[in-house]
Every structure is written in structure tokens, then in C-alpha cells.
Design a protein around this motif. Structure first.
Motif, short mmCIF file in Angstrom:
data_model
loop_
_atom_site.label_atom_id
_atom_site.label_comp_id
_atom_site.label_asym_id
_atom_site.label_seq_id
_atom_site.Cartn_x
_atom_site.Cartn_y
_atom_site.Cartn_z
N TYR A 4 13.17 -4.54 -46.78
CA TYR A 4 12.80 -5.81 -46.18
C TYR A 4 12.76 -5.61 -44.67
O TYR A 4 13.56 -4.83 -44.13
N HIS A 6 12.02 -7.96 -40.85
CA HIS A 6 11.67 -9.19 -40.15
C HIS A 6 11.75 -8.93 -38.64
O HIS A 6 12.69 -8.29 -38.18
N GLY A 33 26.61 -15.96 -41.02
CA GLY A 33 26.84 -15.11 -42.19
C GLY A 33 27.95 -14.10 -41.99
O GLY A 33 28.29 -13.34 -42.90
N GLU A 117 18.02 -8.22 -56.52
CA GLU A 117 18.98 -9.31 -56.67
C GLU A 117 19.76 -9.56 -55.38
O GLU A 117 19.83 -10.68 -54.89
N PRO A 120 17.56 -10.14 -51.31
CA PRO A 120 17.22 -11.47 -50.80
C PRO A 120 18.45 -12.29 -50.37
O PRO A 120 18.36 -13.10 -49.45
N GLN A 121 19.59 -12.05 -51.01
CA GLN A 121 20.82 -12.73 -50.60
C GLN A 121 21.25 -12.26 -49.22
O GLN A 121 21.67 -13.05 -48.38
N THR A 123 19.35 -10.89 -46.86
CA THR A 123 18.36 -11.12 -45.81
C THR A 123 17.92 -12.57 -45.65
O THR A 123 17.17 -12.89 -44.72
N ALA A 124 18.38 -13.47 -46.50
CA ALA A 124 17.90 -14.86 -46.51
C ALA A 124 18.03 -15.53 -45.15
O ALA A 124 17.16 -16.30 -44.75
N ASP A 125 19.11 -15.24 -44.43
CA ASP A 125 19.34 -15.93 -43.15
C ASP A 125 18.86 -15.13 -41.93
O ASP A 125 19.06 -15.55 -40.80
N GLN A 128 16.92 -17.10 -39.13
CA GLN A 128 17.78 -18.01 -38.37
C GLN A 128 18.76 -17.24 -37.49
O GLN A 128 18.99 -17.61 -36.33
#
Length: 142
Positions: A4, A6, A33, A117, A120-121, A123-125, A128
Motif C-alpha cells: 500500500y 499514500h 493510532g 486482512e 487495510p487495518q 493503513t486505514a488512518d 488523516q
């Protein structure tokens, strides 16, 4: 392997952003986080530490690459999961600021099954968190 990436642009120079990275004890101020971050020595390649996420037990992590002019990468083996999570925080100078890129790779024998699985947990934040990092850096140069 799971990956991933960003990116975001900041008006702050690389040195200001890197200085924020170095102050690991202050990461919770701009990264919700992370409840607590501590390292066992200077912010340089090879230094180990512990990261505590909200509601979780501390997890061992290690700085595997540190370059004040370009960023850093940490490596965290997830105990008993058969995966290693690496996050590279790259800083690229721009004409008026810095491009910040967070790139995650999850490797190991269980990466193909667990990566989709837990990736995404993890990298979700990132969008922000990176925005908050930019705000902090830009406030430091104002």
C-alpha cells in the motif's frame, strides 16, 4: 506480499518533518493510532523500540533505515502471525515543501492470506495521520 502507498504534499521542508519523526514520544500528539512510542537509543538505523496502539499490548519494532534527508523505515514482526510489516516514510524535497509518502509492505509466510486482512487495518488512518503531520510541520514553520 501485500503493499500500500499514500502520498501527500506539505509546505514544510524535509528537515522540519524529519525532526517531528525523531520526537517519537510526541507521535501520539498527531497520530491517534499510536498511544505510546519509545525507542532504546537514538533515532537511527538499528534502534529498537516499542509501539503501543490504543487498547493493545506494546509491540516490538525496529528502525531499519534512517536518513535525515530522505525519511525512515520501521519493521515490525507480528508475533505468531508469520508476517513482517515494514513502513517506509519517504520525504522528497519539492520546490516549495516536501512530498511525504508512506509505503507499507507485508511479507512472510502468511502475507498472502493475512496481508489483505491486516493491511487495510494498519493503513486505514494514513491519510488523516499524514494530514495531521503536515499541519504540525507547517505550524512549526509559520
Amino acid at each position: 506480499m501485500w503493499e500500500y502507498e499514500h502520498s501527500i504534499e506539505s509546505g514544510a521542508p524535509v528537515g522540519v518533518i524529519f525532526a517531528i519523526f525523531e520526537e517519537v514520544e510526541k507521535w501520539p500528539e498527531w497520530n491517534p493510532g499510536v498511544e505510546r512510542m519509545e525507542i532504546d537509543g537514538p533515532f537511527r538505523s538499528g534502534t529498537s523500540g516499542r509501539m503501543t496502539m490504543p487498547g493493545e499490548a506494546p509491540i516490538e519494532t525496529k528502525l531499519v533505515w534512517v536518513d535525515p534527508a530522505a525519511g525512515f523505515e520501521d519493521e515490525t514482526e507480528i508475533p505468531g502471525a508469520g508476517v513482517v510489516v515494514r513502513v517506509r516514510h519517504t520525504l522528497k524535497p519539492l520546490e516549495a515543501g516536501t512530498r511525504i509518502t508512506y509505503a507499507v509492505s507485508i511479507t512472510g509466510p502468511m502475507a498472502d492470506s493475512l496481508g489483505p486482512e491486516i493491511g487495510p487495518q494498519i493503513t486505514a488512518d494514513f491519510p488523516q495521520v499524514m494530514s495531521a503531520l503536515c499541519e504540525r510541520a507547517e505550524a512549526a514553520v509559520s
